[in-house]
Design an enzyme around this catalytic site. Structure first.
Site, PDB file in Angstrom:
ATOM      1  N   CYS A 108       0.886  -1.110   0.083  1.00  9.44           N
ATOM      2  CA  CYS A 108      -0.112  -0.043   0.021  1.00  9.44           C
ATOM      3  C   CYS A 108       0.824   1.073  -0.139  1.00  9.44           C
ATOM      4  O   CYS A 108       1.564   1.451   1.071  1.00  9.44           O
ATOM      5  CB  CYS A 108      -0.890   0.154   1.341  1.00  9.44           C
ATOM      6  SG  CYS A 108      -1.921   1.381   1.455  1.00  9.44           S
ATOM      7  N   CYS A 133      -5.125   5.975  -3.771  1.00  2.90           N
ATOM      8  CA  CYS A 133      -4.581   4.859  -3.813  1.00  2.90           C
ATOM      9  C   CYS A 133      -3.220   5.131  -4.242  1.00  2.90           C
ATOM     10  O   CYS A 133      -2.910   5.345  -5.446  1.00  2.90           O
ATOM     11  CB  CYS A 133      -5.269   3.748  -4.472  1.00  2.90           C
ATOM     12  SG  CYS A 133      -4.573   2.259  -4.665  1.00  2.90           S
TER      13      CYS A 133
END
Length: 261
Positions: A74, A199
């Site tokens: 991530c 993101c």
């Protein structure tokens, strides 16, 4: 047990962070993690991270999606945990840490709110009809569209993430629209199973895919606008491989608290 936690956000991508250098928290509990990430019955977050000791590195990043399952890399989480490490006094303005996809180098401003995170090199970009598919630490589907602000990102993203090609392992779905400078991006994330405000691996994938789409080479700087703010991706591309990739953007501590688990 009483658990002390911190809440961080990076361009609206929000995370629960836990200092687990004493290994006090047994995090192999999907039900607990998903309940903590629940926005109505828990703390709320797109994911949960634990900062742990790791020999040879400043720290290790252990990341779980909001569904309680271990995640691939991530990017925004990586930037937030760097800011967290600075807050804890583990690092100053540079760090080397270990994540699920390998070692990462990062720099953070003296103020501790802007992080430049080096991502993995990318050598393989494939096509799925008009879309680009690549892995920037997590798998991503990137498609150019018109009228992005008005798109039903949940419905369209869910359909692609769960189609015959991707339903088993899942994929993150990014829709892209060119702007005067850079691109506007919206992302449906697997694991969260919804649209998120940003993101990190997604905007990185978009920047690389658009460089290939436009046949750009050399040192490239790509501004990206997401629902949660503005980010930047810079990298080198020789027409075959993407190297020296850096994801840059804000990382801020929102609040801290205690919860019984």
């Amino acid at each position: 047990m009483n658990l002390h936690f911190y809440k961080y956000q990076g361009a609206g991508n929000d995370f629960i962070l836990i200092d687990n250098r004493d290994n006090r928290v047994d995090h192999r509990n999907p039900k607990l993690i998903s309940s903590l990430c629940d926005r109505r019955f828990g703390i709320g977050g797109d994911g949960l991270m634990l900062l742990q000791n790791k020999e040879g590195y400043d720290f290790e990043m252990v990341y779980y999606n909001a569904d309680g399952q271990p995640s691939s890399m991530c990017g925004n989480g990586g930037r937030c945990i760097v800011a967290f490490a600075k807050f804890l006094g583990i690092i100053d303005t540079e760090t080397e840490f270990l994540a699920v996809d390998g070692p990462h180098h990062a720099k953070i401003t003296a103020e501790g709110n802007w992080v430049s995170l080096q991502m993995i090199d990318v050598n393989d970009v494939t096509r799925d009809a008009e879309a680009y598919v690549l892995n920037t630490g997590s798998p991503h589907y990137v498609k150019l569209v018109d009228g992005l602000a008005e798109r039903d990102m949940y419905t369209e993203g869910y359909a692609i993430r769960n189609n015959e090609t991707y339903h088993e392992k899942g994929i993150n779905v990014n829709f892209v629209e060119p702007m005067d400078e850079g691109y506007f991006v919206r992302t449906f994330e697997r694991g969260v199973e919804d649209e998120t405000y940003a993101c990190g691996t997604g905007v990185t994938a978009v920047a690389l895919a658009m460089a290939q789409h436009k046949e750009q080479t050399g040192h490239i700087n790509t501004p990206i606008k997401v629902l949660g703010g503005n980010m930047n991706i810079r990298f080198d591309y020789d027409g075959k491989a993407f190297t020296d990739i850096f994801l840059e953007g804000p990382a801020e501590r929102v609040f801290e608290g205690d919860v019984m688990i």
